[in-house]
Design a protein around this motif. Structure first.
Motif, mmCIF file in Angstrom:
data_model
loop_
_atom_site.group_PDB
_atom_site.id
_atom_site.type_symbol
_atom_site.label_atom_id
_atom_site.label_comp_id
_atom_site.label_asym_id
_atom_site.label_seq_id
_atom_site.Cartn_x
_atom_site.Cartn_y
_atom_site.Cartn_z
ATOM 1 N N TRP A 194 5.709 -6.544 3.053
ATOM 2 C CA TRP A 194 6.620 -5.399 3.048
ATOM 3 C C TRP A 194 6.482 -4.582 1.759
ATOM 4 C CZ3 TRP A 194 10.116 -4.410 -0.752
ATOM 5 C CH2 TRP A 194 10.536 -5.470 -1.553
ATOM 6 N N ILE A 195 6.085 -5.245 0.661
ATOM 7 C CA ILE A 195 5.957 -4.550 -0.622
ATOM 8 C C ILE A 195 4.872 -3.479 -0.529
ATOM 9 C CG2 ILE A 195 5.383 -4.827 -3.065
ATOM 10 C CD1 ILE A 195 6.513 -7.697 -2.843
ATOM 11 N N PHE A 196 3.753 -3.810 0.132
ATOM 12 C CA PHE A 196 2.694 -2.822 0.356
ATOM 13 C C PHE A 196 3.152 -1.786 1.387
ATOM 14 C CE2 PHE A 196 0.548 -6.702 -1.020
ATOM 15 C CZ PHE A 196 -0.295 -6.225 -2.012
ATOM 16 N N LEU A 197 3.860 -2.266 2.407
ATOM 17 C CA LEU A 197 4.268 -1.389 3.501
ATOM 18 C C LEU A 197 5.273 -0.332 3.065
ATOM 19 C CD1 LEU A 197 4.512 -4.070 6.318
ATOM 20 C CD2 LEU A 197 3.064 -2.028 6.390
ATOM 21 N N VAL A 198 6.196 -0.690 2.162
ATOM 22 C CA VAL A 198 7.172 0.314 1.734
ATOM 23 C C VAL A 198 6.492 1.391 0.900
ATOM 24 C CG1 VAL A 198 7.972 -0.849 -0.393
ATOM 25 C CG2 VAL A 198 9.515 0.670 0.840
ATOM 26 N N VAL A 199 5.519 0.996 0.052
ATOM 27 C CA VAL A 199 4.751 1.996 -0.698
ATOM 28 C C VAL A 199 3.946 2.856 0.283
ATOM 29 C CG1 VAL A 199 2.928 2.369 -2.413
ATOM 30 C CG2 VAL A 199 4.605 0.564 -2.767
ATOM 31 N N GLY A 217 2.526 2.021 -8.214
ATOM 32 C CA GLY A 217 3.094 2.559 -6.979
ATOM 33 C C GLY A 217 3.336 4.055 -7.089
ATOM 34 N N TRP A 218 3.869 4.474 -8.259
ATOM 35 C CA TRP A 218 4.115 5.903 -8.497
ATOM 36 C C TRP A 218 2.811 6.697 -8.443
ATOM 37 C CZ3 TRP A 218 2.424 9.051 -12.565
ATOM 38 C CH2 TRP A 218 3.036 10.301 -12.657
ATOM 39 N N LEU A 219 1.761 6.166 -9.086
ATOM 40 C CA LEU A 219 0.460 6.840 -9.092
ATOM 41 C C LEU A 219 -0.091 6.972 -7.672
ATOM 42 C CD1 LEU A 219 -1.906 8.032 -10.720
ATOM 43 C CD2 LEU A 219 -2.840 5.700 -10.896
ATOM 44 N N ALA A 220 0.035 5.905 -6.884
ATOM 45 C CA ALA A 220 -0.448 5.938 -5.497
ATOM 46 C C ALA A 220 0.285 7.009 -4.692
ATOM 47 C CB ALA A 220 -0.254 4.561 -4.852
ATOM 48 N N ILE A 221 1.592 7.115 -4.893
ATOM 49 C CA ILE A 221 2.387 8.123 -4.178
ATOM 50 C C ILE A 221 1.951 9.528 -4.573
ATOM 51 C CG2 ILE A 221 4.719 9.084 -3.915
ATOM 52 C CD1 ILE A 221 5.717 6.119 -4.334
ATOM 53 N N LYS A 222 1.731 9.743 -5.869
ATOM 54 C CA LYS A 222 1.328 11.056 -6.349
ATOM 55 C C LYS A 222 -0.064 11.440 -5.843
ATOM 56 C CE LYS A 222 5.029 12.142 -8.500
ATOM 57 N NZ LYS A 222 5.863 13.253 -7.990
ATOM 58 N N VAL A 223 -0.988 10.466 -5.841
ATOM 59 C CA VAL A 223 -2.339 10.717 -5.338
ATOM 60 C C VAL A 223 -2.294 11.055 -3.857
ATOM 61 C CG1 VAL A 223 -4.584 9.655 -4.839
ATOM 62 C CG2 VAL A 223 -3.534 9.346 -7.086
#
Length: 420
Positions: free
Chosen positions: A125-130, A406-412
């Motif tokens: 779920w940790i990967f899934l929520v990101v 996680g923040w970087l992945a969201i921004k990318v």
């Protein structure tokens, strides 16, 4: 999705023994011994969950009372990791992700890209929520899924790299921790170590639980440390004397019982791990093999629990004084202990260094949470997860959404979504 949710809903206490029993039989463990190992794992997980529930159920009201007493009024509500888990498991990414993660892990293990076989499927779920937040940010299922898969692969490698240090510090031979919420903070631990090592005087301070126990005797026992910290939190919450004492005893009990539950679980793990290692070593004699597990196994360490409890009032203070912060710490205040374990290994369980690193970590979490709350809230609405009535935006402090990776992945993902 219905079938997968039914399987996941069995919980670790039921599903993990089944998995370990099957693995034991596959790796030539006698049926009686495999059954014993599976039961030990089940009992260990059950005991672990019971003690964690005891701790969180008693810390929860104390942290809520503390928030009200301090008069903190912010617009982004921390709804906790359980809410984040609900978003992850309800995501459209979930069915494909679960099977892909399992298949990719096996393939990467076979081709010797990783030493870790991650059986901690509950924490997918940790990967899934990101991934779900990236889906919202990018507007693209493909972009979100690809980046999420890359994060999973990266965590397998990080688990390999961090395993020796964690095993040494926590005595968990053969285990690794491909944990997206914890792993990025290892870099912060290394940075804090490097800075503290170059500060005269401070670099000579040693405050591990063993050293405190050696210097202060009974006052340094985890049992007593838990009692003292329980009194501190109860007093800050404004509890009456009887309620303060009740909280102190229950925190003290958690400090004592959590490591004992982990010991029981580890007994079962050692039986299965020994059999797996024996068979695989015969086929791959030069290979090291790790079993990927949940960092909750390390959360009961006295250094982790003590630092996590001290960070509760510190986090509330940070939320008030940090300019631009909009996150109201609430539900995840009591589960800060689950964000600390991998850092603790690299800080050698030194309480001073852990407190410094933990405070910096919470600054990052509050600011990142403020920044991505809009996407996170949209993800909750998209998946039908709980959003409290009257709340404009929500976040979970104890999720990979609020760490730098996680923040970087969201921004990318957002940039790629805008580009394509």
């Amino acid at each position: 999705m219905s079938i997968l949710k039914s399987v996941i809903s069995l919980g670790a206490s039921v599903l993990m023994p089944i998995i370990f029993f099957i693995v034991g039989l596959l790796f030539r463990v006698k049926i009686g011994k495999a059954f014993e190992a599976a039961l030990l794992v089940g009992v260990g997980f059950t005991g672990l969950n019971m003690v964690i529930d005891l701790l969180l159920n008693n810390l929860g009201p104390a942290t809520n009372a503390m928030v009200k007493r301090f008069g903190v009024h912010l617009t982004v509500l921390d709804t906790g990791w359980a809410n984040a888990s609900q978003i992850g498991w309800s995501s459209a990414l979930m069915p494909l992700a679960v099977f892909t993660f399992l298949l990719v892990n096996v393939l990467l293990f076979v081709v010797k890209f990783t030493k870790t076989m991650d059986i901690d499927i509950f924490n997918y779920w940790i990967f899934l929520v990101v991934g779900t937040v990236m889906y919202v940010a990018s507007g693209s299922f493909v972009i979100a899924f690809v980046i999420m898969l890359l994060l999973f692969i990266l965590m397998l490698k990080v688990a390999d790299w961090t395993a020796p240090t964690i095993q040494k510090q926590f005595g968990m031979s053969g285990l690794s921790f491909p944990h997206l919420t914890n792993s990025p903070w290892v870099l912060l631990a290394l940075l804090v170590n490097g800075i503290v090592d170059h500060i005269p005087g401070l670099n000579r301070v040693k405050l591990s639980p063993k050293q405190i126990n050696k210097r202060f005797g009974v006052l340094g026992e985890p049992l007593v440390i838990g009692f003292i910290l329980g009194i501190l939190i109860g007093a800050l919450a404004g509890f009456s004397a009887p309620k303060v004492m009740d909280l102190a005893v229950k925190v003290s009990a958690s400090m004592l019982l959590l490591p004992k539950m982990v010991d029981i679980l580890m007994e079962g793990l050692k039986i299965i791990r020994g059999a797996v290692e024996k068979v695989l070593k015969s086929k791959y004699p030069d290979r090291e093999i790790f079993i990927g597990m949940d960092v909750a196994l390390m959360a009961g360490d006295p250094s982790v629990m003590a630092t996590g409890l001290l960070l509760i009032p510190i986090t509330l203070l940070l939320a008030v004084i940090l300019p631009g912060n909009r996150v109201l710490p609430m539900v995840d205040l009591s589960s800060i202990i689950f964000i600390l374990p991998m850092m603790a290994a690299y800080l050698k369980k030194d309480l001073l260094r852990m407190l410094i690193a933990g405070t910096i970590m919470m600054v990052f979490i509050l600011y990142i949470g403020t920044d991505v709350a809009g996407f996170y809230t949209a993800a909750a609405h998209m998946t039908g997860a709980t959003v409290p009535t009257g709340t404009s935006q929500i976040i979970s402090m104890n999720s990979a959404v609020t760490n730098p990776l996680g923040w970087l992945a969201i921004k990318v993902s957002q940039l790629l979504g805008n580009a394509f």
